[in-house]
Design a protein around this motif. Structure first.
Motif, PDB file in Angstrom:
ATOM      1  N   LEU A 156      47.113 -12.715 -37.297  1.00  0.00           N
ATOM      2  CA  LEU A 156      48.280 -11.843 -37.100  1.00  0.00           C
ATOM      3  C   LEU A 156      49.381 -12.564 -36.336  1.00  0.00           C
ATOM      4  O   LEU A 156      50.570 -12.349 -36.589  1.00  0.00           O
ATOM      5  CB  LEU A 156      47.870 -10.561 -36.365  1.00  0.00           C
ATOM      6  N   ASN A 167      57.415 -13.780 -39.573  1.00  0.00           N
ATOM      7  CA  ASN A 167      58.206 -12.584 -39.858  1.00  0.00           C
ATOM      8  C   ASN A 167      58.000 -11.574 -38.724  1.00  0.00           C
ATOM      9  O   ASN A 167      56.908 -11.050 -38.552  1.00  0.00           O
ATOM     10  CB  ASN A 167      57.732 -12.006 -41.201  1.00  0.00           C
ATOM     11  N   ALA A 215      51.308 -14.646 -38.717  1.00  0.00           N
ATOM     12  CA  ALA A 215      52.160 -13.786 -39.553  1.00  0.00           C
ATOM     13  C   ALA A 215      53.398 -13.340 -38.774  1.00  0.00           C
ATOM     14  O   ALA A 215      54.507 -13.324 -39.299  1.00  0.00           O
ATOM     15  CB  ALA A 215      51.364 -12.582 -40.036  1.00  0.00           C
ATOM     16  N   ARG A 216      53.198 -12.992 -37.484  1.00  0.00           N
ATOM     17  CA  ARG A 216      54.314 -12.524 -36.666  1.00  0.00           C
ATOM     18  C   ARG A 216      55.351 -13.632 -36.443  1.00  0.00           C
ATOM     19  O   ARG A 216      56.556 -13.384 -36.398  1.00  0.00           O
ATOM     20  CB  ARG A 216      53.797 -12.004 -35.316  1.00  0.00           C
ATOM     21  N   ASP A 256      58.585  -8.634 -38.441  1.00  0.00           N
ATOM     22  CA  ASP A 256      58.126  -7.298 -38.844  1.00  0.00           C
ATOM     23  C   ASP A 256      56.644  -7.280 -39.196  1.00  0.00           C
ATOM     24  O   ASP A 256      56.102  -6.255 -39.604  1.00  0.00           O
ATOM     25  CB  ASP A 256      58.924  -6.793 -40.055  1.00  0.00           C
ATOM     26  N   LYS A 257      55.973  -8.437 -39.064  1.00  0.00           N
ATOM     27  CA  LYS A 257      54.535  -8.485 -39.357  1.00  0.00           C
ATOM     28  C   LYS A 257      53.763  -8.618 -38.034  1.00  0.00           C
ATOM     29  O   LYS A 257      54.345  -8.506 -36.960  1.00  0.00           O
ATOM     30  CB  LYS A 257      54.225  -9.662 -40.289  1.00  0.00           C
ATOM     31  N   TYR A 286      50.660  -6.974 -37.689  1.00  0.00           N
ATOM     32  CA  TYR A 286      49.688  -5.880 -37.595  1.00  0.00           C
ATOM     33  C   TYR A 286      48.688  -6.020 -38.746  1.00  0.00           C
ATOM     34  O   TYR A 286      48.966  -6.706 -39.733  1.00  0.00           O
ATOM     35  CB  TYR A 286      50.378  -4.518 -37.628  1.00  0.00           C
ATOM     36  N   ALA A 295      46.845  -5.313 -42.024  1.00  0.00           N
ATOM     37  CA  ALA A 295      47.288  -4.656 -43.257  1.00  0.00           C
ATOM     38  C   ALA A 295      46.393  -3.477 -43.634  1.00  0.00           C
ATOM     39  O   ALA A 295      46.817  -2.585 -44.385  1.00  0.00           O
ATOM     40  CB  ALA A 295      47.331  -5.667 -44.396  1.00  0.00           C
TER      41      ALA A 295
END
Lengths: 459, 116
Positions: A46, A53, A49-50, A55-56, A58, A60
């Motif tokens: 995670l 972006n 991913a953050r 907005d990421k 968390y 899925a």
């Protein structure tokens, strides 16, 4: 036995099968459900991913589960608690709000819990004099780890969850809270129990512990007479029916498979808790050495006698740091002499790495079917042995290089080798450093926000 | 009578960092007392010496007729960094349950013995 609420387990781990949660929502008559989506490795994924972006960050899974269960929230008043917020509960809440809008559920109340993610304040805490001494060794955190933290989170407890539910949240989106808190929060709120009543908090925590691993209490992973557990293909996930005299009944939805008995419950009761008289959590220390389990009916087990002691003054924090990369290869050998062939190949691969100048940090060869679990070698000749070699190296490029070395040895090594699928992709190894931090330093930044889906989308 | 632990008891393992956490459940009080005598930390350490690099700590849980064992340094470095296929030690309970015991004849009647 007057007031009762029913709290169900929805998810035992990241990647669990949502079918089980749906059975509880449909047939379990549950008031609350809790969902565990986070493991240490999940948080590392995670964080990547953050970084790519904002907005990421968390899990899925929350989309899958919210899609399935929001109709029950809307129509039946079911409340959900999840840790799938991961490193970005606000972004997860926004994603849930979008799903709510699709089903005309603008007034869905979504709570976020933040403050567990301490990566942003490590330097500040260090300057304040904290050394983050290792929980096991007492050694202060070395700079090479401090400067390379992937994620850093403190385990929060059930109190912010209770707070969110007391403020009528329909879904609580948290990050790193303890697994039992996913259920203890609903129990404390639903029963209107007091956070300074240690026996109430301990009982809620222990019930949370019983629910946190999903089917592991209803017949899954059962070490007793496992062949007598019926219908695992439609296993029921556990439900705790909680009463205000500090008793509860563990059961499961009507019509589902599996089993709830004193024998299945006790395995989960002691699972991973270390000292049974001091099971330490953020909200209290639970003593289960006076707990009583009683079979009171088919798939119904009563629990009582759980005691609580004062909570610790510090919270546990996990700091993750990069610890090299792991490359893996697998080759299958058949008779004759399958085990000897696999062992020879393991040695050849070691020398191959040497020739290429690759210096593994660690090298593990396992002979699956031939004692890979380290108990003993077979005293007969197995028909086949799967060689598994795992190599830890410093860089991703070295790991990729190692992965590519295996296929050639189908032809170039001991005879009769089979290609056991493509080698797994190299993966980053994560080191975990645990330390205790004075809870005041963490809790002053913990925030519980409750907003409707509409408010979130308009913000 | 010579038998394996799993024929008379439940044994489940879990993990925390690099430690394995094993619970053993006896079917009744007489077997519990027998297991308390038999499954000393030293016996467990010697049977699991190929797996446990650290120490064996035992807790008694008489209300559940259970013994809890903490096996330190048993997972090859801990879940997220271990190279082992069983990085969580899920199989350690099973391996533990293959400990061989000499069950006294007096206890035979009070216990259901599962087949090998």
């Amino acid at each position: 036995m007057s007031k009762a609420i029913r709290v169900g387990a929805g998810q035992g781990f990241y990647g669990d099968d949502p079918w089980f949660a749906l059975q509880s929502a449909k047939y379990g008559n549950v008031d609350y459900m809790g969902f565990d989506s986070l493991a240490e490795l999940t948080l590392a994924i995670l964080e990547k991913a953050r970084q790519k972006n904002p907005d990421k960050g968390y899990a899925a899974d929350i989309i899958t589960y919210a899609n399935l269960l929001l109709p029950f929230v809307k129509e039946r008043g079911l409340s959900l608690v999840t840790n799938a917020g991961g490193l970005n509960p606000h972004a997860a809440a926004k994603a849930v709000a979008r799903l709510a809008k699709k089903i005309d559920f603008d007034n869905l109340k979504i709570a976020t819990i933040t403050g567990d993610d301490i990566k942003g304040k490590i330097k500040q805490l260090r300057q304040a004099g904290l050394k983050f001494e290792n929980l096991d060794t007492g050694e202060p955190m070395p700079d090479e780890i401090l400067n390379n933290i992937i994620f850093a989170n403190c385990y929060l407890g059930a109190i912010p969850v209770k707070d969110a539910l007391d403020r009528n949240a329909d879904i609580v989106v948290a990050g790193r809270i303890t697994d039992p808190a996913l259920f203890a929060g609903p129990i404390l709120s639903g029963m209107n129990w007091q956070t300074d009543n240690l026996d109430q908090v301990a009982f809620a925590t222990l019930l949370g512990h019983l629910l946190e691993c999903g089917g592991q209490i209803t017949g899954g992973n059962f070490s007793g007479d496992w062949e007598s557990i019926p219908n695992l293909e439609r296993l029921g996930y556990p439900i705790a029916e909680v009463y205000d005299d500090l008793t509860a009944v563990i059961t499961k939805p009507e019509g589902t498979g599996g089993m709830v008995s004193k024998d299945t419950v006790k395995e989960q009761m002691l699972y991973e808790i270390h000292d049974p008289s001091n099971y330490i959590g953020p909200d209290c220390i639970v003593d289960i050495t006076s707990a009583i389990l009683t079979d009171i009916g088919k798939n119904r087990v009563k629990i009582s006698g759980v005691r609580g002691k004062k909570p610790p003054t510090a919270l546990k924090a996990l700091f993750a740091y990069p610890d090299g990369y792991i490359a893996e290869g697998r080759i299958l050998y058949g008779v004759p002499n399958a085990l000897r062939k696999a062992k020879a190949m393991a040695e050849i691969m070691k020398k191959r790495l040497d020739i290429l100048g690759i210096k593994p940090i660690a090298y593990e060869s396992e002979f699956i079917g031939g004692g890979a679990l380290k108990r003993k070698e077979p005293d007969y000749e197995p028909d086949e042995i799967l060689l598994r070699v795992a190599v830890k190296v410093a860089s991703k490029s070295e790991a990729q290089q190692v992965t590519k070395l295996f296929p050639a040895y189908i032809l170039d090594g001991p005879p009769g080798a089979d290609f056991f699928g493509a080698p797994p992709k190299p993966r980053q190894a994560i080191g975990i450093w645990s330390a205790l931090i004075d809870r005041e330093l963490i809790e002053r930044d913990v925030k519980v926000n409750v907003k409707t889906a509409k408010e979130i989308l308009e913000a | 009578m010579k038998l394996f632990l799993y024929q008379i008891a439940q044994v489940r393992s879990g993990d925390k960092a690099n430690d394995s956490d094993v619970s053993v459940f006896a079917p009744n009080e007489s077997v519990y007392n027998f297991l308390k005598e038999s499954l000393t930390p030293a016996v467990v350490k010697s049977v699991l010496s190929s797996i446990v690099d650290g120490k064996v700590v035992r807790f008694e849980v008489p209300n559940l007729l259970a013994l809890k064992f903490l096996l330190t340094d048993a997972l090859g470095g801990g879940a997220s960094g271990s190279l082992r296929i069983d990085n969580l030690g899920k199989s350690i309970g099973g391996i533990f349950s293959t400990i061989e015991l000499e069950l006294p004849e007096t206890l035979l009647k009070a216990v259901h013995i599962r087949p090998v």
